[in-house]
Design a protein around this motif. Structure first.
Motif, PDB file in Angstrom:
ATOM      1  N   ALA A 170       0.830  -1.207   0.000  1.00  0.00           N
ATOM      2  CA  ALA A 170       0.000   0.000   0.000  1.00  0.00           C
ATOM      3  C   ALA A 170       0.864   1.257   0.000  1.00  0.00           C
ATOM      4  N   LYS A 171       2.050   1.149   0.567  1.00  0.00           N
ATOM      5  CA  LYS A 171       2.945   2.311   0.634  1.00  0.00           C
ATOM      6  C   LYS A 171       3.787   2.464  -0.619  1.00  0.00           C
ATOM      7  N   TYR A 172       4.228   1.345  -1.216  1.00  0.00           N
ATOM      8  CA  TYR A 172       5.192   1.422  -2.311  1.00  0.00           C
ATOM      9  C   TYR A 172       4.605   1.123  -3.683  1.00  0.00           C
ATOM     10  N   ASP A 173       3.408   0.513  -3.749  1.00  0.00           N
ATOM     11  CA  ASP A 173       2.774   0.276  -5.051  1.00  0.00           C
ATOM     12  C   ASP A 173       1.934   1.486  -5.404  1.00  0.00           C
ATOM     13  N   ASP A 174       2.610   2.616  -5.524  1.00  0.00           N
ATOM     14  CA  ASP A 174       1.946   3.894  -5.770  1.00  0.00           C
ATOM     15  C   ASP A 174       2.210   4.320  -7.208  1.00  0.00           C
ATOM     16  N   ILE A 175       1.267   5.053  -7.791  1.00  0.00           N
ATOM     17  CA  ILE A 175       1.390   5.422  -9.201  1.00  0.00           C
ATOM     18  C   ILE A 175       2.606   6.300  -9.462  1.00  0.00           C
ATOM     19  N   SER A 176       3.061   7.047  -8.446  1.00  0.00           N
ATOM     20  CA  SER A 176       4.183   7.962  -8.634  1.00  0.00           C
ATOM     21  C   SER A 176       5.535   7.300  -8.415  1.00  0.00           C
ATOM     22  N   LEU A 177       5.556   6.068  -7.944  1.00  0.00           N
ATOM     23  CA  LEU A 177       6.818   5.387  -7.654  1.00  0.00           C
ATOM     24  C   LEU A 177       7.137   4.359  -8.737  1.00  0.00           C
ATOM     25  N   PRO A 178       8.424   4.118  -9.000  1.00  0.00           N
ATOM     26  CA  PRO A 178       8.785   3.112 -10.000  1.00  0.00           C
ATOM     27  C   PRO A 178       8.361   1.722  -9.565  1.00  0.00           C
ATOM     28  N   LYS A 179       7.950   0.928 -10.525  1.00  0.00           N
ATOM     29  CA  LYS A 179       7.478  -0.424 -10.246  1.00  0.00           C
ATOM     30  C   LYS A 179       8.605  -1.432 -10.442  1.00  0.00           C
ATOM     31  N   SER A 180       8.327  -2.659 -10.029  1.00  0.00           N
ATOM     32  CA  SER A 180       9.267  -3.759 -10.215  1.00  0.00           C
ATOM     33  C   SER A 180       8.463  -5.044 -10.277  1.00  0.00           C
ATOM     34  N   LEU A 242      21.036 -19.216 -11.509  1.00  0.00           N
ATOM     35  CA  LEU A 242      21.360 -18.248 -10.463  1.00  0.00           C
ATOM     36  C   LEU A 242      21.188 -16.839 -11.021  1.00  0.00           C
ATOM     37  N   PRO A 243      20.499 -15.975 -10.309  1.00  0.00           N
ATOM     38  CA  PRO A 243      20.291 -14.615 -10.835  1.00  0.00           C
ATOM     39  C   PRO A 243      21.602 -13.847 -10.898  1.00  0.00           C
ATOM     40  N   PRO A 244      21.722 -12.946 -11.854  1.00  0.00           N
ATOM     41  CA  PRO A 244      22.943 -12.133 -11.958  1.00  0.00           C
ATOM     42  C   PRO A 244      23.017 -11.108 -10.843  1.00  0.00           C
ATOM     43  N   GLU A 245      24.193 -10.540 -10.667  1.00  0.00           N
ATOM     44  CA  GLU A 245      24.371  -9.535  -9.610  1.00  0.00           C
ATOM     45  C   GLU A 245      23.564  -8.276  -9.916  1.00  0.00           C
ATOM     46  N   HIS A 246      23.456  -7.936 -11.181  1.00  0.00           N
ATOM     47  CA  HIS A 246      22.703  -6.757 -11.594  1.00  0.00           C
ATOM     48  C   HIS A 246      21.530  -7.209 -12.459  1.00  0.00           C
ATOM     49  N   ILE A 247      20.410  -6.506 -12.325  1.00  0.00           N
ATOM     50  CA  ILE A 247      19.224  -6.871 -13.099  1.00  0.00           C
ATOM     51  C   ILE A 247      18.688  -5.649 -13.825  1.00  0.00           C
ATOM     52  N   LEU A 248      17.914  -5.914 -14.863  1.00  0.00           N
ATOM     53  CA  LEU A 248      17.296  -4.856 -15.649  1.00  0.00           C
ATOM     54  C   LEU A 248      15.789  -4.920 -15.441  1.00  0.00           C
ATOM     55  N   LYS A 249      15.192  -3.819 -14.986  1.00  0.00           N
ATOM     56  CA  LYS A 249      13.747  -3.790 -14.770  1.00  0.00           C
ATOM     57  C   LYS A 249      13.014  -4.135 -16.065  1.00  0.00           C
ATOM     58  N   ARG A 250      12.022  -5.003 -15.943  1.00  0.00           N
ATOM     59  CA  ARG A 250      11.179  -5.487 -17.033  1.00  0.00           C
ATOM     60  C   ARG A 250      11.919  -6.460 -17.952  1.00  0.00           C
TER      61      ARG A 250
END
Length: 372
Positions: A170-180, A242-250
């Motif tokens: 409720a705090k972070y799934d806001d329209i003004s904040l970046p999603k993941s 195994l996931p990489p150390e860095h990820i790309l959103k989407r």
């Protein structure tokens, strides 16, 4: 390694490093590409200053072979980092340089505490990890770039504290904040949880979807639109690595990282994966041209495939956004219209030649019919 070096230089260095010899050594260490040389530089920094927090961070991340060893080094880093942070707080208003130094020391302290929280999570001390993360988010709310709330969501899911998960969303799934992927798919999981145990495709097709089921399906569609690669990993249609150390959103790298840590939470809720399997592909029917126009998010970036190929190992087959295939009759109609237009144009330009050609085609057709 290049991305890690950029992150370390961004968070752990500033223009006043020359004032402290140990920080000068560490500034060179973060730029060094050879791991043994980086570790050697960290020890040199500790010889100059036993309270060099970033040196302990480097050793914890690159020399420690177990989580227990890493946690021990991070605790030393925390002790040193808190001391340096308090000194910087006292001097922060003396000059712009001191303010920059405080920002750097704040970044170091937050980074260390987050790493300690993750060590506690990996060692099974989940409640301790949750407390550290909550305290961090309360004390340093602007530092959302470290994605502490996503680590908190995963830890709360492990505790099955679904009400607390909803409060964080409720705090972070806001329209003004970046999603993941973590935010979108966790929101879908919570809505799926309320209906998945009784969901049946056959029953739903007969009586239609209830309001709660519609909300769950819409949440799944929203999550799939944000990152379409996740379902194949959750449904084990593609093997996890195994996931990489860095990820790309989407991107595929984010999908791997999310599924690697959250698959167990989906499996724990009865019927959740079944509902996902029945509904996720419907997203692509809702968005005919996802690379040009999205439904709930901005268009899916076509450049993610190139970036993911750099982040992921060469043996991994990188997922790409599924292209919508047009039905056969659309191809047939387009071809027929194009052919008709071409014949009309040629007839207009070369009427005599086309007349001869038409007579020849007509004669050949008549001959074939008579033969049959």
């Amino acid at each position: 390694m290049n991305l890690s070096a950029q992150d370390h230089q961004t968070f752990f260095t500033c223009d006043t490093d020359f004032l402290r010899p140990s920080d000068t050594v560490m500034q060179k260490a973060w730029r060094e590409r050879n791991p043994p040389a980086r570790i050697k530089a960290a020890y040199q920094a500790l010889e100059l200053n036993n309270d060099c927090a970033t040196a302990y961070v480097l050793l914890a991340e690159e020399e420690a072979t177990t989580i227990v060893d890493a946690e021990r080094l991070f605790k030393q880093a925390l002790k040193a980092g808190e001391t340096i942070y308090r000194r910087s707080q006292q001097c922060q208003h003396q000059s712009p340089q001191h303010e920059a130094q405080l920002r750097r020391d704040t970044n170091v302290l937050v980074y260390i505490k987050r790493r300690l929280a993750m060590c506690a999570r990996k060692l099974g001390r989940i409640r301790e990890a949750v407390k550290i993360m909550r305290d961090l988010m309360k004390e340093f709310p602007p530092l959302t770039m470290l994605n502490i709330h996503e680590n908190l969501l995963e830890s709360l899911l492990e505790l099955q504290a679904y009400a607390d998960v909803q409060a964080v969303l409720a705090k972070y799934d806001d329209i003004s904040l970046p999603k993941s992927a973590a935010i979108c798919y966790t929101a879908a999981l919570l809505k799926t949880r309320t209906v998945s145990d009784k969901f049946s495709p056959e029953t739903a097709s007969r009586r239609g979807l209830s309001t709660a089921e519609i909300n769950a399906v819409e949440a799944i569609h929203r999550a799939v639109e944000f990152n379409p690669h996740v379902p194949k990993y959750l449904l084990e249609m593609k093997s996890l690595i195994l996931p990489p150390e860095h990820i790309l959103k989407r991107g595929d790298s984010e999908a791997i990282a999310y599924a690697f840590f959250h698959l167990q939470h989906w499996k724990r809720i009865e019927g959740a994966l079944n509902l996902l399997q029945c509904t996720w592909e419907g997203t692509f029917r809702m968005i005919p041209y996802p690379l040009e126009k999205g439904h709930l998010f901005y268009p899916y970036p076509s450049c993610t495939e190139t970036a993911d190929r750099e982040l992921l190992p060469t043996f991994h087959h990188v997922s790409v956004y599924p292209k919508k295939e047009l039905p056969f009759f659309i191809h047939f109609t387009a071809g027929l219209c194009s052919s008709t237009a071409m014949i009309a144009l040629l007839t207009h330009q070369f009427p005599e030649i086309m007349s001869v050609f038409a007579k020849a085609v007509s004669m050949i057709s008549r001959t074939c019919v008579e033969y049959l």
